[in-house]
Design a protein around this motif. Structure first.
Motif, PDB file in Angstrom:
ATOM      1  N   THR A  12      -9.426 -17.610   6.693  1.00 50.71           N
ATOM      2  CA  THR A  12     -10.664 -18.118   7.289  1.00 50.71           C
ATOM      3  C   THR A  12     -11.084 -17.278   8.496  1.00 50.71           C
ATOM      4  O   THR A  12     -12.279 -17.020   8.699  1.00 50.71           O
ATOM      5  N   ASP A  13     -10.113 -16.842   9.305  1.00 51.82           N
ATOM      6  CA  ASP A  13     -10.434 -16.000  10.454  1.00 51.82           C
ATOM      7  C   ASP A  13     -10.996 -14.654  10.021  1.00 51.82           C
ATOM      8  O   ASP A  13     -11.955 -14.135  10.608  1.00 51.82           O
ATOM      9  N   LEU A  14     -10.404 -14.074   8.989  1.00 60.06           N
ATOM     10  CA  LEU A  14     -10.838 -12.751   8.547  1.00 60.06           C
ATOM     11  C   LEU A  14     -12.176 -12.819   7.814  1.00 60.06           C
ATOM     12  O   LEU A  14     -12.930 -11.848   7.799  1.00 60.06           O
ATOM     13  N   GLU A  15     -12.506 -13.952   7.261  1.00 59.59           N
ATOM     14  CA  GLU A  15     -13.857 -14.147   6.709  1.00 59.59           C
ATOM     15  C   GLU A  15     -14.878 -14.229   7.836  1.00 59.59           C
ATOM     16  O   GLU A  15     -15.991 -13.680   7.719  1.00 59.59           O
ATOM     17  N   LYS A  16     -14.518 -14.872   8.939  1.00 61.22           N
ATOM     18  CA  LYS A  16     -15.401 -14.882  10.111  1.00 61.22           C
ATOM     19  C   LYS A  16     -15.575 -13.471  10.669  1.00 61.22           C
ATOM     20  O   LYS A  16     -16.662 -13.096  11.116  1.00 61.22           O
ATOM     21  N   LEU A  17     -14.489 -12.700  10.642  1.00 64.64           N
ATOM     22  CA  LEU A  17     -14.552 -11.320  11.106  1.00 64.64           C
ATOM     23  C   LEU A  17     -15.533 -10.504  10.272  1.00 64.64           C
ATOM     24  O   LEU A  17     -16.325  -9.717  10.812  1.00 64.64           O
TER      25      LEU A  17
END
Length: 281
Positions: A12-17
């Motif tokens: 989820t964090d890397l999708e936000k990135l």
């Protein structure tokens, strides 16, 4: 602002990135999250800056190997426009250093345009990086606003994160660079309100030299692309030449319309032992 920083490893964090990369740079520069997730699992270091739950900045890097040494390649750093020029990038770089040291790294590398003096000041003066390698047209032709119309020449910056030099910068004990009185290897003139190169010297041999560049290169590009191209050509020739003679870029001093790089003919080991006091203030 109550900005927090943390490592990114979850999907989820890397999708936000991925979303933030598109907003900060452009869709053409985005690395898809399936790749960043793989890198994060196998040695990559991803950091995020958050305003509450909102990701507003990022930095990512991955392992590299040059000079028979494993090091960390710092690939991209960016913040949303409203969060820039507030010192957040510096904080994130120091966090990157701490995480890299914990993983056993002793050097972090990244590229930057030598004519972008804001980046130069961060990299050399605030962080204590050094440069002795120049890469002509590093990325080929790029169509974004920052790079359009010129070869993408880059410095390869070395950040020796365990060195005395960098530790002094981290502790706020570094010496402010001073280029006054140093022999200049480039002369410039102002024509129609635009700073332009007016001649170069390839025969200087003093231990410390200065190399002036425009303080606001993007403004030069907007006003006179011919002058911008002349700066690229002149500085490419000068840096390439003096690096081949054993000089190292150790600092930069900003003036009103120009900024002056400091080149020193010293061994890298000597430079990394700490700031030189003579001729600096």
């Amino acid at each position: 602002m109550n900005i927090t920083f943390r490592k990114l490893a979850e999907k989820t964090d890397l999708e936000k990135l991925e979303e933030l990369e598109s907003a900060v740079w452009s869709e053409s520069s985005v690395v898809p999250s399936h790749m960043t997730l793989t890198l994060a699992k196998f040695g990559g270091l991803f950091l995020g800056a958050f305003d509450g739950d909102r990701m507003i900045g990022f930095l990512y890097s991955f392992p590299g190997h040059t000079d028979q040494e494993l090091h960390l390649c710092s690939h991209m750093l960016g913040f949303l426009p409203e969060y820039r020029k507030q010192g957040l990038g510096v904080q994130m770089k120091w966090m990157q250093r701490s995480e890299a040291l914990a993983e056993g790294y002793r050097r972090i590398t990244w590229t930057y345009d030598p004519l972008e003096t804001v980046n130069a000041y961060l990299n050399l003066v605030k962080l204590g990086g050094v440069v002795h390698r120049y890469i002509p047209n590093c990325y080929g032709e790029l169509a974004d606003d920052m790079n359009r119309g010129l070869p993408t020449d880059r410095f390869l910056l070395d950040w020796h994160i365990a060195s005395d030099r960098v530790m002094q910068h981290h502790a706020g004990k570094s010496v402010r660079p001073d280029a006054s009185g140093l022999p200049a290897v480039l002369f410039y003139q102002e024509k129609n309100g635009v700073v332009q190169p007016a001649g170069i010297h390839l025969d200087q041999s003093e231990e410390r030299l200065s190399l002036p560049v425009p303080a606001h290169f993007q403004a030069v590009k907007q006003a006179d692309m011919g002058a911008a191209a002349a700066w690229r050509e002149a500085t490419r020739e000068l840096f390439t030449h003096y690096f081949s003679k054993g000089y190292i870029v150790t600092g930069i001093c900003r003036q009103q319309s120009t900024a002056s790089y400091i080149l020193e003919k010293r061994s890298l080991e000597d430079v990394l032992q700490g700031e030189r006091l003579a001729g600096a203030k």
